[in-house]
Design a protein around this motif. Structure first.
Motif, PDB file in Angstrom:
ATOM      1  N   LEU A 100      -4.492  16.928  59.871  1.00  0.00           N
ATOM      2  CA  LEU A 100      -5.257  18.144  59.600  1.00  0.00           C
ATOM      3  C   LEU A 100      -4.776  18.806  58.311  1.00  0.00           C
ATOM      4  CD1 LEU A 100      -7.389  20.206  60.501  1.00  0.00           C
ATOM      5  CD2 LEU A 100      -5.574  21.358  61.789  1.00  0.00           C
ATOM      6  N   SER A 101      -3.459  18.903  58.161  1.00  0.00           N
ATOM      7  CA  SER A 101      -2.900  19.499  56.947  1.00  0.00           C
ATOM      8  C   SER A 101      -3.265  18.688  55.715  1.00  0.00           C
ATOM      9  CB  SER A 101      -1.373  19.592  57.046  1.00  0.00           C
ATOM     10  OG  SER A 101      -0.988  20.422  58.094  1.00  0.00           O
ATOM     11  N   LEU A 102      -3.300  17.360  55.850  1.00  0.00           N
ATOM     12  CA  LEU A 102      -3.667  16.502  54.725  1.00  0.00           C
ATOM     13  C   LEU A 102      -5.124  16.726  54.324  1.00  0.00           C
ATOM     14  CD1 LEU A 102      -2.738  14.282  52.784  1.00  0.00           C
ATOM     15  CD2 LEU A 102      -3.483  12.613  54.500  1.00  0.00           C
ATOM     16  N   MET A 103      -6.006  16.852  55.307  1.00  0.00           N
ATOM     17  CA  MET A 103      -7.422  17.109  54.984  1.00  0.00           C
ATOM     18  C   MET A 103      -7.583  18.454  54.289  1.00  0.00           C
ATOM     19  SD  MET A 103      -9.625  15.523  58.166  1.00  0.00           S
ATOM     20  CE  MET A 103      -8.914  16.593  59.392  1.00  0.00           C
ATOM     21  N   ILE A 104      -6.916  19.477  54.806  1.00  0.00           N
ATOM     22  CA  ILE A 104      -6.985  20.805  54.183  1.00  0.00           C
ATOM     23  C   ILE A 104      -6.382  20.763  52.790  1.00  0.00           C
ATOM     24  CG2 ILE A 104      -6.091  23.170  54.323  1.00  0.00           C
ATOM     25  CD1 ILE A 104      -6.305  22.857  57.420  1.00  0.00           C
ATOM     26  N   GLY A 105      -5.230  20.087  52.670  1.00  0.00           N
ATOM     27  CA  GLY A 105      -4.554  19.996  51.381  1.00  0.00           C
ATOM     28  C   GLY A 105      -5.384  19.259  50.346  1.00  0.00           C
ATOM     29  N   LEU A 106      -5.998  18.135  50.733  1.00  0.00           N
ATOM     30  CA  LEU A 106      -6.814  17.385  49.782  1.00  0.00           C
ATOM     31  C   LEU A 106      -8.045  18.180  49.351  1.00  0.00           C
ATOM     32  CD1 LEU A 106      -6.639  13.775  51.257  1.00  0.00           C
ATOM     33  CD2 LEU A 106      -5.670  14.576  49.088  1.00  0.00           C
ATOM     34  N   ALA A 107      -8.669  18.859  50.304  1.00  0.00           N
ATOM     35  CA  ALA A 107      -9.832  19.686  49.959  1.00  0.00           C
ATOM     36  C   ALA A 107      -9.431  20.796  48.996  1.00  0.00           C
ATOM     37  CB  ALA A 107     -10.457  20.270  51.223  1.00  0.00           C
ATOM     38  N   THR A 108      -8.296  21.431  49.269  1.00  0.00           N
ATOM     39  CA  THR A 108      -7.817  22.505  48.389  1.00  0.00           C
ATOM     40  C   THR A 108      -7.446  21.961  47.026  1.00  0.00           C
ATOM     41  OG1 THR A 108      -6.983  23.675  50.333  1.00  0.00           O
ATOM     42  CG2 THR A 108      -6.140  24.385  48.199  1.00  0.00           C
ATOM     43  N   LEU A 109      -6.819  20.802  46.991  1.00  0.00           N
ATOM     44  CA  LEU A 109      -6.447  20.181  45.712  1.00  0.00           C
ATOM     45  C   LEU A 109      -7.686  19.876  44.877  1.00  0.00           C
ATOM     46  CD1 LEU A 109      -4.282  18.935  43.852  1.00  0.00           C
ATOM     47  CD2 LEU A 109      -4.579  16.794  45.137  1.00  0.00           C
ATOM     48  N   ALA A 116     -10.105  24.355  37.899  1.00  0.00           N
ATOM     49  CA  ALA A 116      -9.321  24.339  36.653  1.00  0.00           C
ATOM     50  C   ALA A 116     -10.130  23.755  35.498  1.00  0.00           C
ATOM     51  CB  ALA A 116      -8.034  23.552  36.844  1.00  0.00           C
ATOM     52  N   THR A 117     -11.051  22.840  35.801  1.00  0.00           N
ATOM     53  CA  THR A 117     -11.849  22.247  34.727  1.00  0.00           C
ATOM     54  C   THR A 117     -12.880  23.227  34.164  1.00  0.00           C
ATOM     55  OG1 THR A 117     -13.448  21.327  36.283  1.00  0.00           O
ATOM     56  CG2 THR A 117     -11.607  19.908  35.634  1.00  0.00           C
ATOM     57  N   PHE A 118     -13.212  24.268  34.946  1.00  0.00           N
ATOM     58  CA  PHE A 118     -14.194  25.241  34.491  1.00  0.00           C
ATOM     59  C   PHE A 118     -13.587  26.450  33.786  1.00  0.00           C
ATOM     60  CE2 PHE A 118     -16.564  23.123  37.971  1.00  0.00           C
ATOM     61  CZ  PHE A 118     -17.613  22.639  37.197  1.00  0.00           C
ATOM     62  N   VAL A 119     -12.277  26.500  33.697  1.00  0.00           N
ATOM     63  CA  VAL A 119     -11.634  27.624  33.006  1.00  0.00           C
ATOM     64  C   VAL A 119     -11.823  27.421  31.499  1.00  0.00           C
ATOM     65  CG1 VAL A 119      -9.440  28.776  32.533  1.00  0.00           C
ATOM     66  CG2 VAL A 119      -9.950  27.992  34.849  1.00  0.00           C
ATOM     67  N   GLU A 133      -3.483  25.821  34.435  1.00  0.00           N
ATOM     68  CA  GLU A 133      -2.270  25.160  34.935  1.00  0.00           C
ATOM     69  C   GLU A 133      -1.860  25.718  36.302  1.00  0.00           C
ATOM     70  OE1 GLU A 133      -0.683  22.459  33.715  1.00  0.00           O
ATOM     71  OE2 GLU A 133      -2.314  22.397  32.231  1.00  0.00           O
ATOM     72  N   SER A 134      -2.045  27.019  36.489  1.00  0.00           N
ATOM     73  CA  SER A 134      -1.705  27.637  37.777  1.00  0.00           C
ATOM     74  C   SER A 134      -2.572  27.081  38.900  1.00  0.00           C
ATOM     75  CB  SER A 134      -1.872  29.155  37.707  1.00  0.00           C
ATOM     76  OG  SER A 134      -0.958  29.708  36.791  1.00  0.00           O
ATOM     77  N   LEU A 135      -3.845  26.873  38.631  1.00  0.00           N
ATOM     78  CA  LEU A 135      -4.729  26.284  39.639  1.00  0.00           C
ATOM     79  C   LEU A 135      -4.299  24.860  39.992  1.00  0.00           C
ATOM     80  CD1 LEU A 135      -8.191  27.613  38.411  1.00  0.00           C
ATOM     81  CD2 LEU A 135      -7.110  28.084  40.630  1.00  0.00           C
ATOM     82  N   ILE A 136      -3.947  24.088  38.989  1.00  0.00           N
ATOM     83  CA  ILE A 136      -3.504  22.708  39.239  1.00  0.00           C
ATOM     84  C   ILE A 136      -2.200  22.705  40.046  1.00  0.00           C
ATOM     85  CG2 ILE A 136      -2.646  20.599  38.132  1.00  0.00           C
ATOM     86  CD1 ILE A 136      -4.707  21.174  35.879  1.00  0.00           C
ATOM     87  N   ILE A 137      -1.266  23.554  39.660  1.00  0.00           N
ATOM     88  CA  ILE A 137       0.006  23.634  40.387  1.00  0.00           C
ATOM     89  C   ILE A 137      -0.223  24.099  41.818  1.00  0.00           C
ATOM     90  CG2 ILE A 137       2.193  24.893  40.532  1.00  0.00           C
ATOM     91  CD1 ILE A 137       2.222  24.800  37.421  1.00  0.00           C
ATOM     92  N   ALA A 138      -1.080  25.097  42.018  1.00  0.00           N
ATOM     93  CA  ALA A 138      -1.368  25.599  43.359  1.00  0.00           C
ATOM     94  C   ALA A 138      -1.957  24.487  44.232  1.00  0.00           C
ATOM     95  CB  ALA A 138      -2.317  26.794  43.294  1.00  0.00           C
ATOM     96  N   VAL A 142      -0.086  23.058  47.701  1.00  0.00           N
ATOM     97  CA  VAL A 142      -0.727  23.015  49.014  1.00  0.00           C
ATOM     98  C   VAL A 142      -0.509  21.648  49.673  1.00  0.00           C
ATOM     99  CG1 VAL A 142      -2.986  23.063  50.172  1.00  0.00           C
ATOM    100  CG2 VAL A 142      -2.414  24.791  48.485  1.00  0.00           C
ATOM    101  N   MET A 143      -0.328  20.605  48.887  1.00  0.00           N
ATOM    102  CA  MET A 143      -0.104  19.256  49.424  1.00  0.00           C
ATOM    103  C   MET A 143       1.318  19.063  49.948  1.00  0.00           C
ATOM    104  SD  MET A 143      -2.833  17.514  49.370  1.00  0.00           S
ATOM    105  CE  MET A 143      -2.197  15.874  49.564  1.00  0.00           C
TER     106      MET A 143
END
Length: 187
Positions: A100-109, A116-119, A133-138, A142-143
């Motif tokens: 469950l955490s992996l699914m949530i983490g992958l979706a969030t990633l 981040a690509t739209f900034v 960069e903050s979005l990518i790190i976040a 989460v993963m």
């Protein structure tokens, strides 16, 4: 039991010290006393993995009936078998949590990297780059939890299950003052 069995020695004064006095279950289904269980398990952790286990319980003062003594080995093995099945439940729960955490983490990633690509870094300059960069790190942070659960959290549970299985299969021997002196030569 092979003679090369690794031995765990437990000394108690009375048989009731071996079992949890608060447990109302029938004798063969009673839990071991928590201190006694921890002693046996911690000793078993230190013994070689390739050798079978033997638990020697010496009762110093009390001389329980032979029927009660006959019930102790199955009760001890039954206790560790129940604990092993509880470890199975923990293992399944950890796998479910990890998935469950992996699914949530992958979706969030994916969302964070997508956002981040739209900034617009060209128009926003340095603050835009920091936001990107903050979005990518976040997203990668989460993963952390799912990877920790699936890569590192499962192994202690699996090791504990194997140890409890070994204890559930262990030979349990009892000796009392009567049995200890019965084999001794008289003076």
């Amino acid at each position: 039991m092979p003679t090369d069995a690794a031995t765990i020695q437990v000394r108690i004064h009375e048989l009731r010290q071996l079992f949890n006095s608060m447990d109302p279950s029938p004798f063969r289904e009673r839990d071991l006393d928590p201190d006694c269980e921890e002693f046996i398990v911690s000793w078993a952790r230190e013994l070689p993995l390739d050798r079978p286990l033997r638990v020697e319980i010496r009762i110093d003062r009390e001389r329980p009936s032979t029927t009660l003594l006959a019930d102790v080995p199955p009760a001890v093995r039954s206790h560790f078998a129940r604990e092993a099945s509880l470890q199975d439940l923990r293992h399944r729960r950890l796998i479910r949590e990890g998935r469950l955490s992996l699914m949530i983490g992958l979706a969030t990633l994916v969302l964070c990297i997508g956002a981040a690509t739209f900034v617009p870094t060209e128009t926003l300059g340095t603050p835009g780059e920091i936001l990107r960069e903050s979005l990518i790190i976040a997203g990668w942070v989460v993963m952390w939890h799912p990877l920790e659960v699936l890569l590192y959290g499962l192994w202690p549970v699996v090791r504990e299950r194997r140890l409890l299985d070994r204890l559930a299969a262990a030979e349990v021997e009892l000796s009392t003052p009567a049995t200890a002196t019965a084999g001794a030569p008289s003076a």
